[in-house]
Scaffold this motif. Sequence first.
Motif, PDB file in Angstrom:
ATOM      1  N   ASP A 197      45.107  36.300  40.626  1.00  0.00           N
ATOM      2  CA  ASP A 197      45.822  36.197  39.354  1.00  0.00           C
ATOM      3  C   ASP A 197      45.900  37.533  38.622  1.00  0.00           C
ATOM      4  O   ASP A 197      46.266  37.595  37.447  1.00  0.00           O
ATOM      5  N   GLY A 198      45.557  38.624  39.322  1.00  0.00           N
ATOM      6  CA  GLY A 198      45.523  39.934  38.683  1.00  0.00           C
ATOM      7  C   GLY A 198      46.852  40.661  38.715  1.00  0.00           C
ATOM      8  O   GLY A 198      47.795  40.247  39.402  1.00  0.00           O
ATOM      9  N   ARG A 241      40.088  37.650  45.844  1.00  0.00           N
ATOM     10  CA  ARG A 241      39.248  37.926  44.671  1.00  0.00           C
ATOM     11  C   ARG A 241      40.028  38.088  43.372  1.00  0.00           C
ATOM     12  O   ARG A 241      39.474  37.856  42.295  1.00  0.00           O
ATOM     13  N   HIS A 242      41.301  38.486  43.475  1.00  0.00           N
ATOM     14  CA  HIS A 242      42.075  38.760  42.260  1.00  0.00           C
ATOM     15  C   HIS A 242      43.497  38.239  42.395  1.00  0.00           C
ATOM     16  O   HIS A 242      44.465  38.957  42.101  1.00  0.00           O
ATOM     17  N   TYR A 268      41.702  40.701  30.286  1.00  0.00           N
ATOM     18  CA  TYR A 268      40.271  40.421  30.239  1.00  0.00           C
ATOM     19  C   TYR A 268      39.882  39.373  29.201  1.00  0.00           C
ATOM     20  O   TYR A 268      38.961  38.604  29.425  1.00  0.00           O
ATOM     21  N   VAL A 300      48.257  42.091  42.319  1.00  0.00           N
ATOM     22  CA  VAL A 300      48.396  41.201  43.472  1.00  0.00           C
ATOM     23  C   VAL A 300      49.713  41.387  44.226  1.00  0.00           C
ATOM     24  O   VAL A 300      49.796  41.087  45.419  1.00  0.00           O
ATOM     25  N   LYS A 332      33.946  38.937  34.034  1.00  0.00           N
ATOM     26  CA  LYS A 332      34.250  39.707  35.238  1.00  0.00           C
ATOM     27  C   LYS A 332      33.816  41.170  35.132  1.00  0.00           C
ATOM     28  O   LYS A 332      33.732  41.859  36.141  1.00  0.00           O
ATOM     29  N   TYR A 339      38.783  53.023  41.910  1.00  0.00           N
ATOM     30  CA  TYR A 339      39.012  51.655  42.379  1.00  0.00           C
ATOM     31  C   TYR A 339      38.255  51.465  43.691  1.00  0.00           C
ATOM     32  O   TYR A 339      38.115  52.408  44.478  1.00  0.00           O
ATOM     33  N   LEU A 356      42.543  41.462  47.371  1.00  0.00           N
ATOM     34  CA  LEU A 356      43.329  40.986  46.235  1.00  0.00           C
ATOM     35  C   LEU A 356      43.610  39.498  46.339  1.00  0.00           C
ATOM     36  O   LEU A 356      43.472  38.760  45.348  1.00  0.00           O
TER      37      LEU A 356
END
Length: 253
Positions: A125-126, A122-123, A24, A129, A229, A186, A119
């Motif tokens: 790079d999370g 929207r994410h 974060y 993934v 975010k 989630y 994923l």
Amino acid sequence: MNALTAHSRDTPQFYLTAPSPCPYLKGQFERKVFTHLVGEQAAPLNDLLTHGGFRRSQTIAYRPACEGCRACVSVRVRVDDFLWTKAFRRNRAVNCDLVSAEVGVTPTSEQYSLFRAYLDRRHADGGMVDMTVMDYATMVEDSHVRTGLVEYRRRGPDTAINGRGAGPLLAVALVDRLSDGLSLVYSFYDPDAQDRGLGTHVILDHVARAKTLGLPYLYLGYWVDGSPKMDYKRRFRPQEFLAPAGWTLREGE
């Protein structure tokens, strides 16, 4: 099972992770303290730890334990006094054709396809993934507490009879039931339905669900000071945050 084994299973043991890059805040490192949620005491322990600022992931309860940083703050919404702003009422109107239905804890290929699309869009790079279909199934099924999935679809011809929608799956929420509220573990949704504000709709729907169940709180996890975010969570008011002295109403609310 001998007495020593039973004692170790029913008495939580806490562990500390090694430092890793914070997802974060750029340039920061995170550490977490965690314990296992297993056995007959998992549900009451999950209640107790959630009240103390922990979050659940499968059979693990964790909370940040970072050195020199207290940016992660546990937040919960006061359901009975919830402020239905014009923007929230507009969101509910836009999504009035949707139906939410509890579907137990059985993962499906349709859910995973939506999860995968969410994923990737929207994410990308999370940290989630790379989750496979088996990883998703484990996320849903691997639990010793009272939990379940809520699916969102458009209203169908049989909705008045079976309470469920029809057509493509638009959103899913994994939710824990606590003694004093619901905890959103989630959620994910169709990234192509941007005009619906589905992320907001899922939260608003669970505010309404908690109120119907007579539960005073909706737990939203961590708000992270300085993380764009996570800033959306501030919109759901009145809101309490977990301070050193306990749960405290945010100033001005």
